[in-house]
Design a protein around this motif. Structure first.
Motif, PDB file in Angstrom:
ATOM      1  N   ARG A  68      -2.757  -6.197  -6.127  1.00  0.00           N
ATOM      2  CA  ARG A  68      -2.252  -6.286  -4.757  1.00  0.00           C
ATOM      3  C   ARG A  68      -1.681  -7.660  -4.472  1.00  0.00           C
ATOM      4  O   ARG A  68      -0.563  -7.802  -3.972  1.00  0.00           O
TER       5      ARG A  68
ATOM      6  N   GLU B 117       0.843  -1.208   0.000  1.00  0.00           N
ATOM      7  CA  GLU B 117       0.000   0.000   0.000  1.00  0.00           C
ATOM      8  C   GLU B 117       0.876   1.256   0.000  1.00  0.00           C
ATOM      9  O   GLU B 117       0.584   2.226  -0.707  1.00  0.00           O
TER      10      GLU B 117
ATOM     11  N   ARG C   1      -5.025 -13.544   5.380  1.00  0.00           N
ATOM     12  CA  ARG C   1      -5.943 -12.906   4.425  1.00  0.00           C
ATOM     13  C   ARG C   1      -6.588 -11.664   5.045  1.00  0.00           C
ATOM     14  O   ARG C   1      -6.779 -10.640   4.377  1.00  0.00           O
TER      15      ARG C   1
ATOM     16  N   LEU D  34      -5.337  -9.723   7.364  1.00  0.00           N
ATOM     17  CA  LEU D  34      -4.344  -8.640   7.420  1.00  0.00           C
ATOM     18  C   LEU D  34      -4.207  -7.973   6.048  1.00  0.00           C
ATOM     19  O   LEU D  34      -4.049  -6.756   5.947  1.00  0.00           O
ATOM     20  N   GLN D  35      -4.298  -8.767   4.999  1.00  0.00           N
ATOM     21  CA  GLN D  35      -4.275  -8.190   3.647  1.00  0.00           C
ATOM     22  C   GLN D  35      -5.495  -7.305   3.430  1.00  0.00           C
ATOM     23  O   GLN D  35      -5.389  -6.219   2.853  1.00  0.00           O
TER      24      GLN D  35
ATOM     25  N   ALA E 264      -5.175  -3.946   5.239  1.00  0.00           N
ATOM     26  CA  ALA E 264      -4.277  -3.024   4.532  1.00  0.00           C
ATOM     27  C   ALA E 264      -4.922  -2.493   3.257  1.00  0.00           C
ATOM     28  O   ALA E 264      -4.698  -1.353   2.875  1.00  0.00           O
ATOM     29  N   ALA E 265      -5.742  -3.327   2.605  1.00  0.00           N
ATOM     30  CA  ALA E 265      -6.260  -2.974   1.283  1.00  0.00           C
ATOM     31  C   ALA E 265      -7.484  -2.072   1.330  1.00  0.00           C
ATOM     32  O   ALA E 265      -7.834  -1.479   0.316  1.00  0.00           O
TER      33      ALA E 265
ATOM     34  N   ARG F  26      -6.125 -15.638   9.034  1.00  0.00           N
ATOM     35  CA  ARG F  26      -5.435 -14.502   9.631  1.00  0.00           C
ATOM     36  C   ARG F  26      -4.669 -13.667   8.599  1.00  0.00           C
ATOM     37  O   ARG F  26      -4.823 -12.444   8.518  1.00  0.00           O
TER      38      ARG F  26
ATOM     39  N   LEU G 139     -10.177 -10.380  -1.043  1.00  0.00           N
ATOM     40  CA  LEU G 139      -8.930 -10.904  -0.471  1.00  0.00           C
ATOM     41  C   LEU G 139      -9.181 -11.923   0.633  1.00  0.00           C
ATOM     42  O   LEU G 139      -8.342 -12.790   0.874  1.00  0.00           O
ATOM     43  N   ALA G 140     -10.313 -11.823   1.325  1.00  0.00           N
ATOM     44  CA  ALA G 140     -10.634 -12.782   2.393  1.00  0.00           C
ATOM     45  C   ALA G 140     -12.107 -13.154   2.289  1.00  0.00           C
ATOM     46  O   ALA G 140     -12.917 -12.815   3.153  1.00  0.00           O
TER      47      ALA G 140
END
Lengths: 408, 69
Positions: free
Chosen positions: A361, A281, B45, B47-48, B51-52, B43, B19-20
Motif C-alpha cells: 500500500r 484501495e 497517516r 487517512l491511510q 482507507a486500508a 493526519r 500505517l499510523a
C-alpha cells in the motif's frame, strides 16, 4: 460456451488483457466445475466464506493429485507459510511478523516512508525529460525490488540474479495450456531452491556479523515461539522476496494503466492527492495484482452455492471476480477512486491475508503520487499493453507512455 | 481530527497499526488501542489507515465520535 472450459479460457494468454467478461460468466454460473475436476468460485460472498473456512487447506499435499503435482520436490523440504495450514502456518507467520510489524515491531514499515520516497524521487528524476517512458522498466519494477531487497538486506549487486530467479518462479504459476506444465514446474522449483540456497548463505553471514536488516534479525533473534530453523528461514525469506517483488510491480503498473484510461480520475488525483490512499484501495479492487488463488483444497466435501466440492479437488478462488461482484459492489465495472465501503479481496481475507499488504500500500501510494507529480501531462502509447504471461500475477510486461498531450 | 474504531468490526488485521503506529497500537496479538484525538502531524497517516482497514472499521473526521459518551 460451456463453463467447464472457463479456467482454460481464463488462463489462455489471448484473454490476458481483459479477463473480466469471463469472470462475469463465472459469477452467473455460481460454482463452475472444470473439465479437469477443478472448481472455480467467483462470487464475493462464497469466496469470503471459503477464505474463512478452516476446512479449506492451503497445502496442496491435501490434493488428490498431490503426487503428480509435487513430482521432483523433496517431501521433507520446509514449505513457506503461504502453502501451509495452521498451526504450522500460524507459527511461521508469527515468527516472520515479529520482525516485520505490530505488536513487536510496529514502526518498521512506517520508518521506510522516507526511503521509499527517496527511491521513487530518484527514479522519477532519472526519467529526466525523456519523451517516451516504459513505466515498468523505468519505474514500477525497480522501486519495489529496491525496497524489498533493502528491507531483507539483499546487496544491490545481487538484485539482477534474484530477479531472474523470481521470474522463473512466477513463470511456474502460468497455467496456459500451450506450454508443458511439468517442465515449467521443474524450472520454477530449481529457481526457488537456488534462491533459498542463496538466502541461506546470506543468513549465515548475518549470523556471524549481524546487521539491522530483516534477514539478520530473523536469523539471530529468539522469541517465545523459538527461532526459525535454517530451512524455515530459507523458505520464509524466499517467499518474502518473491512476493515483495512480483506483485507490487503489477499494482503500480496497473495503477498507471488505469489512470491513463480514466482521465477524470487522474485529474481528481492530481488536484487532490489526499484521495490517493482510497484510489489505491479501488485499484486493488478493480485491477488486483493477484487475480486468483489457485492452490486451495477442501479437507472435506464442502457445499458452495448448492454445489458439492469434493475433498481433495483443486479449488480456485477468483479474487478479481469477487471484486467485480455486483451483489457486493455497486457499479463494479466502474473505477471510482473515492468508492465507499470498499471491502475488496485484493489482499485476500482470513488467516492467509497478504503479509506484505501494508508495504504494498505504502509503496504504491508513494510511487503513484511521485510519478503523477513528475510526469506532467502524459498518455498511454499502447492500450492494451503487452502482458506478462502469468494469469495469476497479472500485469503488463511493458507500459509505454508519452509525455505531452493528455491530462496533466 | 478525531478517530473512532468500531471494535465490534475490528478483526485485528492491524493495517492501521502498520500505517499510523503512533495513533493505533496492538496490545498483544489482537486488542487494538488508539488515540481518539489525532495529532496534526498524524493526519495523513490516519487517512491511510482508514482507507486500508480491511473491514472498514475506522471513522475519522472532525465529527467522528460526536454523540457518543
Amino acid at each position: 460456451m460451456s463453463t467447464d472450459t472457463l479456467f482454460r479460457r481464463i488462463t489462455d494468454y489471448a484473454n490476458r488483457p481483459d479477463p473480466y467478461p469471463l469472470y462475469a460468466e463465472l459469477r452467473e454460473h455460481g460454482v463452475a466445475r472444470q473439465e479437469d475436476g477443478a472448481f472455480l468460485v467467483g462470487t464475493y460472498d462464497e469466496i469470503t466464506a471459503l477464505l474463512h473456512d478452516p476446512r479449506v487447506s492451503s497445502d496442496v499435499r491435501n490434493r488428490d493429485d498431490a503426487e503428480e503435482l509435487l513430482a521432483g520436490e523433496d517431501p521433507a523440504a520446509p514449505r513457506s507459510f503461504i502453502a501451509l495450514d495452521d498451526p504450522e502456518h500460524d507459527r511461521l507467520r508469527r515468527l516472520a511478523m515479529r520482525r516485520f510489524g505490530p505488536p513487536h515491531t510496529p514502526g518498521r514499515i512506517d520508518a521506510l516512508r522516507q526511503d521509499i520516497t527517496a527511491i521513487a524521487e530518484d527514479l522519477a528524476r532519472g526519467l529526466g525529460e525523456k519523451q517516451h517512458i516504459d513505466i515498468v522498466d523505468d519505474f514500477a519494477f525497480p522501486l519495489p525490488v529496491a525496497v524489498i531487497c533493502r528491507l531483507l538486506g539483499v546487496p544491490g549487486e545481487d538484485v539482477p540474479q534474484v530477479h531472474e530467479w523470481a521470474d522463473a518462479v512466477v513463470a511456474g504459476l502460468d497455467f496456459s495450456p500451450e506450454e508443458e506444465p511439468a517442465e515449467r514446474r521443474r524450472t520454477a522449483l530449481q529457481a526457488r531452491q537456488a534462491m533459498g540456497v542463496y538466502l541461506g548463505e546470506l543468513a549465515r553471514t548475518r549470523r556471524e556479523r549481524p546487521t539491522g536488516d530483516l534477514l539478520s534479525q530473523l536469523a539471530n533473534e529468539d522469541g517465545p515461539d523459538g527461532r526459525l530453523t535454517d530451512g524455515e528461514l530459507m523458505s520464509t525469506a524466499t517467499l518474502l522476496l518473491i512476493a515483495g517483488h512480483e506483485t507490487t510491480v503489477n499494482l503500480i503498473t496497473n495503477g498507471v494503466l488505469t489512470l491513463g484510461r480514466h482521465p477524470e480520475a487522474l485529474q481528481r488525483l492530481c488536484d487532490d492527492p489526499e484521495l490517493m490512499p482510497r484510489a489505491v484501495e479501488e485499484l486493488l479492487r478493480f485491477e488486483p495484482p493477484v487475480q486468483f488463488l489457485p492452490q486451495r483444497t477442501p479437507l472435506a466435501d464442502i457445499e458452495v452455492a448448492g454445489v458439492t466440492v469434493p475433498k481433495g479437488a483443486p479449488l480456485i478462488l477468483v479474487l478479481a471476480s469477487g471484486n467485480r461482484d455486483p451483489l457486493r459492489f455497486p457499479e463494479p465495472d466502474r473505477f471510482r477512486p473515492d468508492r465507499e465501503d470498499n471491502q475488496h479481496l485484493g489482499f485476500g481475507s482470513g488467516v492467509h491475508s497478504c503479509f506484505g499488504a501494508p508495504l504494498a500500500r505504502l509503496e504504491t501510494q508513494i510511487a503513484l503520487t511521485v510519478l503523477l507529480r513528475r510526469l506532467g501531462s502524459w498518455r498511454l502509447l499502447a492500450d492494451p499493453p503487452e502482458y506478462r504471461r502469468s494469469p495469476v500475477l497479472r500485469g503488463p510486461r511493458h507500459l509505454p507512455v508519452e509525455r505531452g498531450g493528455g491530462v496533466s | 481530527m478525531r478517530v473512532v474504531v468500531d471494535l465490534n468490526r475490528c478483526q485485528g488485521y492491524a493495517q492501521c497499526a502498520f500505517l499510523a503506529p503512533r495513533v493505533f497500537e496492538l496490545h498483544g496479538e489482537e486488542a487494538l488501542l488508539y488515540t481518539p484525538a489525532v495529532p496534526n502531524d498524524q493526519r495523513e497517516r490516519v487517512l491511510q489507515a482508514v482507507a486500508a482497514c480491511p473491514v472498514q472499521a475506522i471513522t475519522a473526521g472532525e465529527q467522528a465520535g460526536a454523540g457518543e459518551l
